[in-house]
Structure formats: structure tokens, C-alpha cells
Design an enzyme around this catalytic site. Structure first.
Site, short mmCIF file in Angstrom:
data_model
loop_
_atom_site.label_atom_id
_atom_site.label_comp_id
_atom_site.label_asym_id
_atom_site.label_seq_id
_atom_site.Cartn_x
_atom_site.Cartn_y
_atom_site.Cartn_z
N GLU A 1 -5.84 -10.86 -1.11
CA GLU A 1 -6.70 -10.78 0.12
C GLU A 1 -8.37 -10.68 -0.37
O GLU A 1 -9.03 -10.00 0.18
CB GLU A 1 -6.47 -9.28 0.82
CG GLU A 1 -5.01 -9.34 1.09
CD GLU A 1 -4.45 -7.99 1.94
OE1 GLU A 1 -5.65 -7.45 2.30
OE2 GLU A 1 -3.63 -7.57 1.86
N GLU B 1 0.79 -1.25 -0.09
CA GLU B 1 0.18 -0.14 -0.07
C GLU B 1 0.68 1.23 0.13
O GLU B 1 0.53 2.16 0.83
CB GLU B 1 -1.11 -0.04 1.21
CG GLU B 1 -2.01 -1.35 1.22
CD GLU B 1 -2.89 -1.42 2.48
OE1 GLU B 1 -2.83 -0.53 3.35
OE2 GLU B 1 -3.43 -2.29 2.64
O1 G3I Z 1 -2.93 -6.75 18.78
C1 G3I Z 1 -4.20 -6.46 19.60
C2 G3I Z 1 -4.24 -7.59 20.47
O2 G3I Z 1 -3.37 -7.43 21.59
C3 G3I Z 1 -5.88 -7.47 21.18
O3 G3I Z 1 -6.15 -8.55 21.89
C4 G3I Z 1 -6.98 -7.40 19.79
C5 G3I Z 1 -8.26 -7.10 20.47
O4 G3I Z 1 -9.15 -6.48 19.47
O5 G3I Z 1 -6.66 -6.18 19.07
C6 G3I Z 1 -5.27 -6.63 18.67
O6 G3I Z 1 -5.04 -5.91 17.46
C7 G3I Z 1 -5.90 -6.11 16.12
C8 G3I Z 1 -5.08 -6.87 15.12
O7 G3I Z 1 -6.09 -6.63 13.87
C9 G3I Z 1 -5.24 -8.35 15.56
O8 G3I Z 1 -6.31 -8.64 15.68
C10 G3I Z 1 -5.97 -4.63 15.86
O9 G3I Z 1 -6.76 -3.65 16.70
C11 G3I Z 1 -6.92 -4.32 14.65
O10 G3I Z 1 -6.43 -3.14 14.07
C12 G3I Z 1 -5.97 -5.27 13.52
O11 G3I Z 1 -6.65 -5.18 12.10
C13 G3I Z 1 -6.07 -5.79 11.02
C14 G3I Z 1 -5.59 -4.73 10.05
O12 G3I Z 1 -5.24 -5.26 8.93
C15 G3I Z 1 -4.84 -3.69 10.69
O13 G3I Z 1 -4.77 -2.70 9.65
C16 G3I Z 1 -6.77 -7.15 10.46
O14 G3I Z 1 -6.95 -8.04 11.59
C17 G3I Z 1 -6.28 -7.36 9.23
O15 G3I Z 1 -7.35 -8.33 8.49
C18 G3I Z 1 -6.20 -6.21 8.45
O16 G3I Z 1 -5.46 -6.61 7.06
C19 G3I Z 1 -5.13 -5.63 6.07
C20 G3I Z 1 -3.78 -6.30 5.34
O17 G3I Z 1 -2.93 -6.31 6.37
C21 G3I Z 1 -3.60 -5.05 4.28
N1 G3I Z 1 -4.66 -4.92 3.53
C22 G3I Z 1 -5.84 -4.50 4.01
C23 G3I Z 1 -6.10 -5.68 5.20
C24 G3I Z 1 -7.58 -5.10 5.77
O18 G3I Z 1 -7.57 -4.15 6.59
#
Ligand code: G3I
Length: 347
Positions: free
Chosen positions: A261, A155
Site C-alpha cells: 500500500e 492489521e
Molecule cells: O461507503 C461510503 C460511500 O457510500 C460514500 O459515498 C462515501 C462518501 O465519502 O464514503 C464511503 O465510504 C468511505 C470509503 O473509504 C469509500 O470511499 C469511508 O467513509 C472511508 O472511511 C473509507 O476509507 C478507506 C479506509 O481504508 C477505511 O478504513 C480508504 O478509502 C482506504 O484507502 C483505506 O485503506 C486502508 C487499507 O484498507 C488498509 N490499510 C490502511 C489503508 C489506509 O487507511
């Protein structure tokens, strides 16, 4: 686009949509990857590998390529400047090796999910280059020979086709992009290197910018082997002719194409939702279109179709957009949906 072309896509859409899914031929005791002529991937979290769970059964039976949804990201792998945390990532890699599945690494360089130390790092351009290179090469070295490919950069372009103003651009300059590919290649010469981004089908301006960027790397012999089209799409967008057009344009670059994805939102406008068979059928039809056009890409360039998760219960879309949605192949009870069946049928 010429009228005759538009007519062709309309015709194709009607044909693919009218073909009724034979549910008797579709249950999830089948295996997507066993039928496909290209890898079928899925993004997983550590809980997907818990023994005896339905998650593990689905991952194991349906997919032969694995992407870590979060554990390979910088904040997880590289929590402080001199510490790497390999535990969960190694578990995924060991699982993949034991089951002869491919591992696609996501992602070495991104502007998101960075560890705090990296975000607040202070130093000269040389210092920044050093942490940048160390980050990339320590990770590539650790997984050398075990990981088939990397999303080297994720990105880097904005929606208007400009280079995103990340910490890497600010502190190293625009050359960070090519440097990332060179450093990754130096550390693991056999890994295939990808540029990965979203909306490259929907947003023509961004697509043009990324195509120009890839051509520039190719002209200068910088090792880039593939493009990751994330494909977070919906039953509405992008339209079917744009899908065909974008796949064709990236094919012309002669690099591998990974639908990296994929998920298909059925509620892109974030409305209150009544989940109907009609919506699920629309989703299935969109999948058939994607699959059809993907299979028009020369075989040697098809790196595979990877879904961003397997069950709706865990899709990032619900929490990120705070809305009801059902974007994946399996429902909340881990049962195969019409979209699974139509995809199976299309392979
Ligand atoms: O790390 C904490 C964890 O300690 C806590 O227990 C948990 C409770 O909600 O939150 C955890 O962090 C989250 C993490 O996912 C793991 O679940 C973050 O808040 C959350 O923001 C994060 O979201 C991820 C996101 O990328 C972040 O930008 C999504 O799972 C993941 O599917 C998403 O993937 C991205 C690709 O990498 C790039 N392309 C877009 C795609 C969708 O956004």
C-alpha cells in the site's frame, strides 16, 4: 546498528539523492511495469475503470497488478449474512483478466469496514466460527482461479505488538488467525496467502511480534506465503537503515514480500504546506531508497510494489488526516511527478 553500517546507509542515501532525474527520459508515456522485474501494482476504485478517462489510461499503462482499495472489503462484498454483492468486484476482476493483470485480494478478515450485521452478530463460539468460515470460503470460492493472492488477515496486531481485540479474537479466540489461513487455503489451494499490516518497518516491536507469528504458522505448516508491508511512509520516516533491516528480516522467513500500500507523505506532521520542488525531490529520493532496498530482496521473494492509488487527487491521506498532502506518483492533474520519474529510473 554498527557505525560502519550507518555510514554505508548515509553514503547510499547521498548517492541515490544526488543522481539527478533525467526528465527527458521520463514521461508517462513510459510504463513502469514494462520496465520492472517484479509486478507494479495500484489500488483502484470503480471510477478508475470508466472508459475514456485518464484514470483508466494510467492504470492500464503503468500497472500490472490491481488491488481494490475498498470493494473487496467485507462491508462491500458481504452486506448481509446471506447476501454477497459481487458486481463491482467482478468488474475489476474482468478488467484485470482482459488486460492480463494480476489481482491481489484485499482483505478477507479485518476489524474495520465490517458490515453492521457482522459487528452486531450474537451467537455461540460455534456460530461465530461458522460465519467466519462462510465469509472466507464464499469469497475465496467465488474468485477461485481468478485471484492470485489474498490479504487473509489485515492489521491483527497493535502498535505494542499485542493481538488486537477484534470481534474475531473476542468470539473465536486467538486461533482465528490460523483458522483464517486454513479456511482460505481449503477454498482456493492455489491462491497465495498473505498477512498484511502497517508500520512493520517503523515499529520494531510490532515487527518482532509479526515475525514470531509467521514463524509459528510456518512451524505448524499453516499455509502462509507472504507478508504485506503496507508502507504508508513519509519523507521523514522510517529511516533508510530500518527499511533495509526490515526487508532483510522478512526475507529470512523465506516468504514473498509485497509492498502492498505504498505512499510517501510529504506532510506527515500535518503542517500548513508550501509545496516546493525540494519537498517533491525528497519524496522522489525516498522512493529511490525504497526501490533500491526492495531490489536487494531475492527475486523469487519479490511479490511486487503496489501503490495505494495513483493520483494525489484521490489519496485516502487527505480525507483521513484532513490535511494537504501529495503522497502518490501522479499529481492532481494526473501528470507524472518527480517521484514517478525517479522510481522509473530506479527500476
Ligand atoms: O461507503 C461510503 C460511500 O457510500 C460514500 O459515498 C462515501 C462518501 O465519502 O464514503 C464511503 O465510504 C468511505 C470509503 O473509504 C469509500 O470511499 C469511508 O467513509 C472511508 O472511511 C473509507 O476509507 C478507506 C479506509 O481504508 C477505511 O478504513 C480508504 O478509502 C482506504 O484507502 C483505506 O485503506 C486502508 C487499507 O484498507 C488498509 N490499510 C490502511 C489503508 C489506509 O487507511
Amino acid at each position: 546498528m554498527k557505525h560502519s553500517f550507518k555510514f554505508f546507509f548515509l553514503f547510499l542515501t547521498v548517492i541515490l539523492s544526488c543522481k539527478k532525474t533525467e526528465t527527458k527520459d521520463c514521461d508517462d508515456s513510459l510504463s513502469l511495469y514494462s520496465k520492472a522485474e517484479f509486478p507494479i501494482g495500484v489500488a483502484i476504485e470503480p471510477y478508475d475503470l470508466l472508459a475514456g478517462t485518464r484514470n483508466l489510461e494510467i492504470v492500464s499503462r503503468q500497472f500490472n497488478s490491481i488491488t481494490a482499495e475498498n470493494v473487496f472489503k467485507p462491508n462491500n462484498l458481504h452486506p448481509s449474512q446471506n447476501t454477497f454483492n459481487w458486481t463491482e468486484a467482478d468488474e475489476m476482476v474482468n478488467f484485470a483478466i482482459a488486460e492480463s493483470k494480476r489481482i491481489h485480494g484485499h482483505t478477507l478478515i479485518w476489524h474495520n469496514q465490517l458490515p453492521p450485521w457482522m459487528n452486531s452478530f450474537e451467537g455461540s463460539t460455534g456460530d461465530w466460527e461458522q460465519i467466519f468460515k462462510d465469509h472466507i470460503q464464499s469469497i475465496c470460492h467465488h474468485f477461485k482461479g481468478k485471484i492470485s493472492s489474498w490479504d487473509v488477515i489485515n492489521e491483527a496486531f497493535t502498535d505494542d505488538g499485542n493481538l488486537r481485540n477484534t470481534i474475531w479474537k473476542q468470539n473465536i479466540g486467538a486461533s482465528y488467525l490460523e483458522k483464517a489461513f486454513l479456511y482460505a487455503h481449503e477454498a482456493d489451494p492455489s491462491a497465495l496467502l498473505f498477512y498484511n499490516d502497517y508500520d512493520l518497518v517503523l515499529n520494531e516491536k510490532k515487527r518482532r511480534a509479526v515475525i514470531q507469528f509467521i514463524k509459528k504458522l510456518q512451524q505448524r505448516n499453516i499455509p502462509i506465503h507472504g507478508i504485506g508491508l503496507q508502507m504508508h511512509i513519509s519523507i521523514i520516516h522510517p529511516d533508510n537503515s530500518s527499511i533495509a533491516e526490515a526487508f532483510q528480516e522478512f526475507s529470512e522467513l523465506g516468504i514473498k514480500i509485497h509492498l502492498s500500500e505504498l505512499d510517501i507523505s510529504i506532510n506527515p506532521l500535518s503542517k500548513s504546506l508550501n509545496l516546493t520542488d525540494e519537498l517533491l525531490e525528497k519524496q522522489a529520493n525516498k522512493m529511490a531508497i525504497v526501490s533500491y532496498h526492495y531490489q536487494q530482496i531475492p527475486k523469487s521473494l519479490r511479490y511486487g510494489i503496489s501503490f495505494w492509488g495513483h493520483s494525489d487527487a484521490h489519496s485516502w491521506i487527505r480525507s483521513f488526516f484532513n490535511r494537504e498532502d501529495y503522497p502518490l506518483l501522479f499529481d492532481d492533474n494526473y501528470e507524472a511527478k518527480p517521484v514517478y520519474c525517479k522510481f522509473y529510473e530506479s527500476l
